[in-house]
Design an enzyme around this catalytic site. Structure first.
Site, PDB file in Angstrom:
ATOM      1  N   TRP A  74      46.250  14.719  58.541  1.00  0.00           N
ATOM      2  CA  TRP A  74      47.495  14.947  59.288  1.00  0.00           C
ATOM      3  C   TRP A  74      47.475  16.336  59.939  1.00  0.00           C
ATOM      4  O   TRP A  74      47.089  17.321  59.314  1.00  0.00           O
ATOM      5  CB  TRP A  74      48.688  14.809  58.329  1.00  0.00           C
ATOM      6  CG  TRP A  74      50.019  14.821  59.016  1.00  0.00           C
ATOM      7  CD1 TRP A  74      50.682  13.742  59.500  1.00  0.00           C
ATOM      8  CD2 TRP A  74      50.835  15.958  59.299  1.00  0.00           C
ATOM      9  NE1 TRP A  74      51.866  14.139  60.078  1.00  0.00           N
ATOM     10  CE2 TRP A  74      51.991  15.495  59.967  1.00  0.00           C
ATOM     11  CE3 TRP A  74      50.707  17.329  59.062  1.00  0.00           C
ATOM     12  CZ2 TRP A  74      53.020  16.340  60.386  1.00  0.00           C
ATOM     13  CZ3 TRP A  74      51.731  18.173  59.483  1.00  0.00           C
ATOM     14  CH2 TRP A  74      52.871  17.677  60.136  1.00  0.00           C
ATOM     15  N   GLN A  95      51.894   8.190  65.752  1.00  0.00           N
ATOM     16  CA  GLN A  95      51.607   9.570  65.383  1.00  0.00           C
ATOM     17  C   GLN A  95      50.095   9.702  65.175  1.00  0.00           C
ATOM     18  O   GLN A  95      49.504   8.958  64.374  1.00  0.00           O
ATOM     19  CB  GLN A  95      52.343   9.917  64.073  1.00  0.00           C
ATOM     20  CG  GLN A  95      53.855   9.816  64.182  1.00  0.00           C
ATOM     21  CD  GLN A  95      54.470  11.090  64.720  1.00  0.00           C
ATOM     22  OE1 GLN A  95      54.609  12.071  64.016  1.00  0.00           O
ATOM     23  NE2 GLN A  95      54.837  11.076  65.996  1.00  0.00           N
ATOM     24  N   ARG A 117      65.377  14.558  61.986  1.00  0.00           N
ATOM     25  CA  ARG A 117      64.322  13.971  62.832  1.00  0.00           C
ATOM     26  C   ARG A 117      64.364  12.444  62.922  1.00  0.00           C
ATOM     27  O   ARG A 117      65.124  11.787  62.245  1.00  0.00           O
ATOM     28  CB  ARG A 117      62.948  14.416  62.321  1.00  0.00           C
ATOM     29  CG  ARG A 117      62.635  14.091  60.890  1.00  0.00           C
ATOM     30  CD  ARG A 117      61.237  14.615  60.531  1.00  0.00           C
ATOM     31  NE  ARG A 117      60.891  14.332  59.148  1.00  0.00           N
ATOM     32  CZ  ARG A 117      61.143  15.151  58.140  1.00  0.00           C
ATOM     33  NH1 ARG A 117      61.746  16.308  58.340  1.00  0.00           N
ATOM     34  NH2 ARG A 117      60.789  14.821  56.906  1.00  0.00           N
ATOM     35  N   TRP A 123      43.163  10.654  62.488  1.00  0.00           N
ATOM     36  CA  TRP A 123      44.361  10.365  61.689  1.00  0.00           C
ATOM     37  C   TRP A 123      45.406   9.583  62.477  1.00  0.00           C
ATOM     38  O   TRP A 123      45.674   9.890  63.644  1.00  0.00           O
ATOM     39  CB  TRP A 123      44.983  11.684  61.237  1.00  0.00           C
ATOM     40  CG  TRP A 123      46.354  11.525  60.645  1.00  0.00           C
ATOM     41  CD1 TRP A 123      47.553  11.503  61.313  1.00  0.00           C
ATOM     42  CD2 TRP A 123      46.672  11.318  59.273  1.00  0.00           C
ATOM     43  NE1 TRP A 123      48.581  11.308  60.431  1.00  0.00           N
ATOM     44  CE2 TRP A 123      48.070  11.195  59.166  1.00  0.00           C
ATOM     45  CE3 TRP A 123      45.899  11.236  58.095  1.00  0.00           C
ATOM     46  CZ2 TRP A 123      48.726  10.996  57.947  1.00  0.00           C
ATOM     47  CZ3 TRP A 123      46.556  11.036  56.872  1.00  0.00           C
ATOM     48  CH2 TRP A 123      47.954  10.924  56.821  1.00  0.00           C
ATOM     49  N   ASP A 138      52.911   7.216  61.497  1.00  0.00           N
ATOM     50  CA  ASP A 138      54.001   6.300  61.859  1.00  0.00           C
ATOM     51  C   ASP A 138      53.803   5.588  63.202  1.00  0.00           C
ATOM     52  O   ASP A 138      53.411   6.207  64.191  1.00  0.00           O
ATOM     53  CB  ASP A 138      55.323   7.065  61.993  1.00  0.00           C
ATOM     54  CG  ASP A 138      55.550   8.071  60.898  1.00  0.00           C
ATOM     55  OD1 ASP A 138      54.828   8.041  59.898  1.00  0.00           O
ATOM     56  OD2 ASP A 138      56.456   8.903  61.057  1.00  0.00           O
TER      57      ASP A 138
HETATM   58  N1  DQQ Z   1      56.183  11.359  59.865  1.00  0.00           N
HETATM   59  C1  DQQ Z   1      57.322  11.279  59.004  1.00  0.00           C
HETATM   60  C2  DQQ Z   1      58.470  11.474  59.940  1.00  0.00           C
HETATM   61  C3  DQQ Z   1      57.959  12.498  60.879  1.00  0.00           C
HETATM   62  C4  DQQ Z   1      56.529  12.103  61.054  1.00  0.00           C
HETATM   63  C5  DQQ Z   1      57.371   9.975  58.254  1.00  0.00           C
HETATM   64  C6  DQQ Z   1      55.585  13.261  61.212  1.00  0.00           C
HETATM   65  O1  DQQ Z   1      59.650  11.870  59.298  1.00  0.00           O
HETATM   66  O2  DQQ Z   1      58.639  12.491  62.107  1.00  0.00           O
HETATM   67  O3  DQQ Z   1      56.108   9.548  57.857  1.00  0.00           O
HETATM   68  O4  DQQ Z   1      54.287  12.825  61.437  1.00  0.00           O
END
Ligand code: DQQ
Length: 555
Positions: free
Chosen positions: A67, A59, A166, A40, A43
């Protein structure tokens, strides 16, 4: 002995993954978009240029194609096209990030050293902001990163919802030498860019007023704030501000990346926006298709600002598990303010053109109403296409009152097969022989009382005969006067992704598609005109695209 066993195992794993990547089993794996070797990805995080090396963090779930277990993966490049995957930079191993190392950014500090600010999630889901620094600055790839012993540096207080706090932006420095950073949040039910300040990058204080908050939106994710030059054909550093720049605030919500423009006064941190997010009739997005959680950085070597965005799957979890991966990054786009000063323009970075191979060109070719023209001689599953259309008979345009018309709804009600007057015309990509499968990127021209209205659509309704993949159609109006300029389209086609740039980058639409027939050399490319009025292709160029090199470091 142990080492050689490890090497043999590593080789077998590499060969197995190569097999899994062969396009017969993996028709949707891309050739020149950024993807991790497996699993996976969402961002883009902390893109930057440091000492001649581009870094992209993202990410990633190291353990599966859905995820979860969110870590910061890390890849490096000299040209933003070919990439080396390094070991992951940040793992969720500490109490302040045990439930995930969420999104964040890098900042090049005053002494030239890079720093990561990222969101960590506690076991009770409370979100905080943390710092990490490179372990060894003489390592050209900055492979290892060390979390600060002072973490967490910013905690949710004074009314901040701890679960919605965040995604720190790249920080910028005001004339007073203080660093500023914004975070996405939800304050009193409003999407908010919460502002913090710091002298030393370790101790951060929340400013009384947020940089911006918006009544009509959900929580902001991944906010980005940067200057763009007025009338300049170049990008500017995140910390510069003068009368030759405007500022852009980007926020991700409801599945799209929206932006507003305004002027920023660092003395009082006032951002005076020209419009607010979701103001009626005002809807500027980086992309009107599938593109989210984007992040920009300033490339000081080429004086440009570059954005990356996450392009998610649209084919369900079971298929992600089957293919063993999920998610792409967009082709990096350079961002400029359009000469009207009213909107941004985006264009694929120049370096991507190094992958262009065989070219097919068509010039001054009439495209009669109701006709289709195949573009032969190009590998249509992996191509870059630029086309411009000349419209001679604008008088015939259908009448529309655009106020209150939702362009996306119009594109899905009257798809590529609709017989309009001027248009639908454009490209049919990833099309099968006989056109059972096709993804259509097209335009229609309307007239209203005092001007012409240009509609751009990406129609996925016939993109695959498989049931299952989402086939949503996307659309937007583009601010073009067809009396003054040709209608242009550039489309990057890469097996399961179609990134389209209309009006020289004034509107972008990205689509994920999963053809079952139009795969590899079974894919075809056409120009089409389904309107009644004839038009001319003034020029069409299509290039086969070579595969980018994405390899894993043997560390
Ligand atoms: N993905 C979100 C963010 C967060 C991240 C946006 C978590 O807000 O920090 O796609 O994977």
């Amino acid at each position: 002995m142990v080492i050689s066993v490890i090497r043999v195992v590593a080789l077998c794993v590499a060969l197995a993954s190569l097999r899994a990547e062969s396009s017969i089993e993996q028709p949707y794996r891309t050739a020149y978009h950024f993807q991790p070797p497996q699993n996976w990805m969402n961002d883009p995080n902390g893109p930057m240029l440091y000492k001649g090396v581009y870094h992209l963090f993202y990410q990633h779930n190291p353990y599966g194609p859905l995820w979860g277990n969110i870590t910061w993966a890390h890849s490096v490049s000299y040209d933003l096209v070919n990439w080396l995957h390094l070991p992951h930079a940040l793992f969720p191993t500490d109490p302040f990030d045990i439930k995930g190392c969420f999104s964040g950014s890098t900042t090049i500090l005053s002494d030239g050293k890079p720093a990561i600010l990222y969101t960590g999630v506690y076991s009770n889901d409370s979100q905080v902001q943390n710092l990490a620094l490179p372990k060894n600055l003489s390592d050209p790839f900055l492979t290892e990163w060390v979390k600060s012993p002072l973490n967490p540096l910013m905690i949710p207080n004074n009314g901040i919802d701890p679960k919605n706090f965040r995604d720190p932006s790249t920080a910028w420095q005001g004339p007073d030498g203080m660093w500023r950073v914004i975070l996405g949040g939800n304050l009193n039910g409003q999407g908010t860019a919460i502002l913090y300040q710091s002298k030393d990058f370790f101790t951060w204080t929340r400013s009384t007023n947020p940089l911006h908050s918006s009544v009509k939106t959900n929580m902001f994710e991944c906010p980005d704030f940067y200057p763009v030059s007025i009338n300049g054909n170049y990008g500017v550093d995140t910390s510069s501000q003068d009368k030759f720049t405007k500022h852009v605030l980007k926020a991700s919500f409801d599945g799209n990346d929206y932006y507003i423009l305004g002027s920023y006064t660092p003395q009082n941190d006032n951002f005076s926006a020209e419009n607010d997010f979701l103001d009626s009739g005002f809807d500027f997005r980086y992309d009107y298709g599938k593109f989210y959680a984007s992040k920009t950085f300033f490339d000081s070597s080429k004086k440009r600002r570059i954005s990356w965005g996450w392009i998610a799957e649209m084919d369900g979890d079971a298929n992600a598990v089957k293919k063993g991966w999920s998610g792409l990054q967009s082709i990096p786009r350079s961002i400029l303010l359009h000469k009207t000063g009213k909107q941004l323009i985006q264009w694929p970075i120049k370096e991507i053109e190094t992958l262009r191979a065989r070219n097919v060109s068509i010039q001054e070719k009439q495209l009669k109403g109701g006709s289709v023209l195949e573009v032969l001689g190009v590998t249509a599953s992996q191509a870059d296409v630029e086309v411009s259309f000349d419209l001679t008979n604008l008088k015939e345009a259908e009448f529309i009152v655009p106020d209150g018309v939702n362009p996306r709804a119009l594109c899905s009600q009257q798809t590529a097969s609709f017989r309009g007057m001027i248009g639908p015309f454009g490209l049919l990509v990833l099309a099968s022989q006989g056109l059972t499968e096709q993804t259509a990127i097209f335009f229609r021209i309307f007239k209203s009382h005092e001007k012409y209205i240009v509609l751009m659509c990406s129609d996925q309704s016939r993109s695959t005969f498989r049931d299952g993949p989402d086939k949503t159609t996307y659309g937007t109006f583009i601010d073009i006067d067809p009396r003054q300029e040709k209608i242009t389209l550039r489309t990057l086609i890469d097996h399961s992704v179609v990134e389209s740039f209309g009006g020289n980058g004034r509107a972008c639409i990205t689509a994920r598609v999963y053809p079952a027939l139009a795969i590899d050399n079974q894919a075809h490319l056409y120009a089409f005109n389904n309107g009644t009025v004839d038009l001319t292709i003034s020029r069409l160029d299509a290039w086969n695209m070579k595969k980018a090199r994405l390899v894993s470091a043997n560390i």
